[in-house]
Design a protein around this motif. Structure first.
Motif, PDB file in Angstrom:
ATOM      1  N   CYS A  76      -7.457   2.898   5.886  1.00 31.22           N
ATOM      2  CA  CYS A  76      -6.576   2.733   4.725  1.00 31.22           C
ATOM      3  C   CYS A  76      -5.133   2.619   5.201  1.00 31.22           C
ATOM      4  N   VAL A  77      -4.449   1.553   4.786  1.00 24.33           N
ATOM      5  CA  VAL A  77      -3.051   1.357   5.174  1.00 24.33           C
ATOM      6  C   VAL A  77      -2.085   1.790   4.069  1.00 24.33           C
ATOM      7  N   GLN A  78      -2.592   1.862   2.823  1.00 24.60           N
ATOM      8  CA  GLN A  78      -1.744   2.323   1.715  1.00 24.60           C
ATOM      9  C   GLN A  78      -2.627   2.794   0.569  1.00 24.60           C
ATOM     10  N   SER A  79      -2.299   3.959   0.012  1.00 24.01           N
ATOM     11  CA  SER A  79      -3.058   4.493  -1.112  1.00 24.01           C
ATOM     12  C   SER A  79      -2.120   4.681  -2.304  1.00 24.01           C
ATOM     13  N   LEU A  80      -2.480   4.065  -3.438  1.00 18.17           N
ATOM     14  CA  LEU A  80      -1.688   4.127  -4.655  1.00 18.17           C
ATOM     15  C   LEU A  80      -2.551   4.668  -5.789  1.00 18.17           C
ATOM     16  N   PRO A  81      -1.949   5.089  -6.902  1.00 18.72           N
ATOM     17  CA  PRO A  81      -2.755   5.555  -8.043  1.00 18.72           C
ATOM     18  C   PRO A  81      -3.745   4.500  -8.544  1.00 18.72           C
ATOM     19  N   SER A  82      -3.386   3.230  -8.414  1.00 18.78           N
ATOM     20  CA  SER A  82      -4.254   2.159  -8.915  1.00 18.78           C
ATOM     21  C   SER A  82      -5.386   1.813  -7.955  1.00 18.78           C
ATOM     22  N   GLY A  83      -5.207   2.143  -6.670  1.00 20.23           N
ATOM     23  CA  GLY A  83      -6.230   1.808  -5.690  1.00 20.23           C
ATOM     24  C   GLY A  83      -5.691   1.893  -4.275  1.00 20.23           C
ATOM     25  N   ALA A  84      -6.507   1.470  -3.331  1.00 23.54           N
ATOM     26  CA  ALA A  84      -6.139   1.578  -1.916  1.00 23.54           C
ATOM     27  C   ALA A  84      -6.228   0.224  -1.235  1.00 23.54           C
ATOM     28  N   THR A 103     -14.737   8.867  -3.409  1.00 27.53           N
ATOM     29  CA  THR A 103     -13.751   9.948  -3.385  1.00 27.53           C
ATOM     30  C   THR A 103     -12.394   9.292  -3.160  1.00 27.53           C
ATOM     31  N   LYS A 104     -11.338   9.969  -3.526  1.00 23.06           N
ATOM     32  CA  LYS A 104     -10.009   9.373  -3.383  1.00 23.06           C
ATOM     33  C   LYS A 104      -9.751   9.005  -1.926  1.00 23.06           C
ATOM     34  N   ILE A 105      -9.356   7.753  -1.717  1.00 29.05           N
ATOM     35  CA  ILE A 105      -9.091   7.260  -0.366  1.00 29.05           C
ATOM     36  C   ILE A 105      -7.705   7.700   0.085  1.00 29.05           C
ATOM     37  N   VAL A 106      -7.652   8.252   1.299  1.00 27.16           N
ATOM     38  CA  VAL A 106      -6.417   8.803   1.846  1.00 27.16           C
ATOM     39  C   VAL A 106      -5.862   7.877   2.921  1.00 27.16           C
ATOM     40  N   GLU A 107      -4.567   7.634   2.855  1.00 26.31           N
ATOM     41  CA  GLU A 107      -3.921   6.744   3.821  1.00 26.31           C
ATOM     42  C   GLU A 107      -4.123   7.247   5.254  1.00 26.31           C
ATOM     43  N   GLY A 108      -4.485   6.319   6.153  1.00 25.86           N
ATOM     44  CA  GLY A 108      -4.670   6.654   7.557  1.00 25.86           C
ATOM     45  C   GLY A 108      -6.091   7.031   7.933  1.00 25.86           C
ATOM     46  N   LYS A 109      -6.950   7.288   6.952  1.00 28.29           N
ATOM     47  CA  LYS A 109      -8.329   7.663   7.243  1.00 28.29           C
ATOM     48  C   LYS A 109      -9.256   6.442   7.204  1.00 28.29           C
ATOM     49  N   ARG A 110     -10.425   6.578   7.824  1.00 28.93           N
ATOM     50  CA  ARG A 110     -11.398   5.489   7.918  1.00 28.93           C
ATOM     51  C   ARG A 110     -12.534   5.707   6.914  1.00 28.93           C
ATOM     52  N   TYR A 111     -13.030   4.593   6.353  1.00 28.62           N
ATOM     53  CA  TYR A 111     -14.081   4.657   5.340  1.00 28.62           C
ATOM     54  C   TYR A 111     -15.062   3.502   5.523  1.00 28.62           C
TER      55      TYR A 111
END
Length: 274
Positions: A76-84, A103-111
């Motif tokens: 994830c390079v950017q996480s916003l209220p509307s999406g990632a 689950t809420k995607i967090v900036e900097g983590k891998r999914y």
């Protein structure tokens, strides 16, 4: 034009910003100047990946981590209220709406992300919500096939996995002989394609015809341990699993073959290279 797919298009026009590419139906996509190959001319063909940007079709010679209909592990390079926004290997990031996040995607983590085209918006979209062990039809796979795996998650039955970036299967706990981690990549083998379309996978090839791989693994461990391995056909399944990551059945077949070939000697509590 195949949205979200790599395809071959024809160069139909050029300008200072880039090239106009067309498919057989005449639909157009724009290839920015940064991806231009100087040895190409009008009417030449070029292989590109087609995506959307500002409601327009664009092309890139970059190779994405995955195409529409496939899975990939993305950061994830950017996480916003509307999406990632996820890095999927091309100049434009992939958007995952908030409602498509398990689950809420967090900036900097891998999914682990699946890519699809939202039919309502007609946009390439990502999701971290997907069915576990879905039923498939007309699979281009058969029992014994060697496949690439992405580890998804551990369940009561074993490990859910992605097969060749496209299909979800299951490795039963009884077939796991090594430590596994979510999002890691492994090599696997199709163990069974069941009548209901579900796929069983193994981390080891099935059957005696594949015993050479187990022989090699034992020989590698012997060489690492100065020609000695404190395992024998009397060792417990747990000891064998911990030391060489295979079942006792496959271990006994392998050392039996190595003994017959006069490569090792089998002693009371160990095997050794001859």
């Amino acid at each position: 034009m195949q949205l979200g797919k790599t395809q071959t298009l024809k160069i139909s026009d050029k300008n200072n910003s880039g090239w106009i590419l067309t498919d057989e139906s005449g639909e157009k996509a724009f290839l920015p100047k940064i991806f231009i190959q100087e040895d190409k001319e009008i009417d030449d063909e070029i292989e590109v990946f087609v995506y959307q940007d500002d409601n327009k079709l664009k092309a890139t010679t970059e190779i994405p981590l995955a195409e529409v209909g496939e899975f990939a592990v993305m950061s994830c390079v950017q996480s916003l209220p509307s999406g990632a926004f996820m890095d999927w290997g091309i100049i434009k990031d992939l958007f995952i709406p908030y409602k498509q996040q398990k689950t809420k995607i967090v900036e900097g983590k891998r999914y682990l992300v699946h890519i699809y085209v939202d039919e309502d918006l007609e946009l390439i979209t990502g999701t971290t919500k997907f069915k576990r062990n879905p039923q498939y039809q007309d699979l281009p796979l058969k029992k014994g096939d060697k496949v690439d795996l992405i580890m998804m998650n551990e369940s009561e039955l074993g490990w859910n996995v992605v097969i060749n970036k496209k299909y979800i299967g299951l490795i039963y706990s009884s077939d796991v002989f090594k430590k596994l981690y979510p999002l890691s990549e492994e090599i696997g083998y199709i163990k069974e394609i069941r009548e209901d379309g579900k796929i069983d996978v193994s981390l080891q090839p099935q059957g005696f015809e594949n015993i050479d791989e187990f022989k090699k693994k034992i020989l590698d461990r012997l060489e690492e341990n100065y020609g000695l391995l404190y395992l024998s056909d009397k060792s417990s399944p747990e000891e064998i699993k911990d030391e060489v990551q295979m079942s006792k059945k496959n271990f006994k077949k392998a050392i039996g073959g190595l003994y017959k070939d006069k490569i090792i000697d089998i002693l009371e509590d160990k095997i050794k290279l001859l």
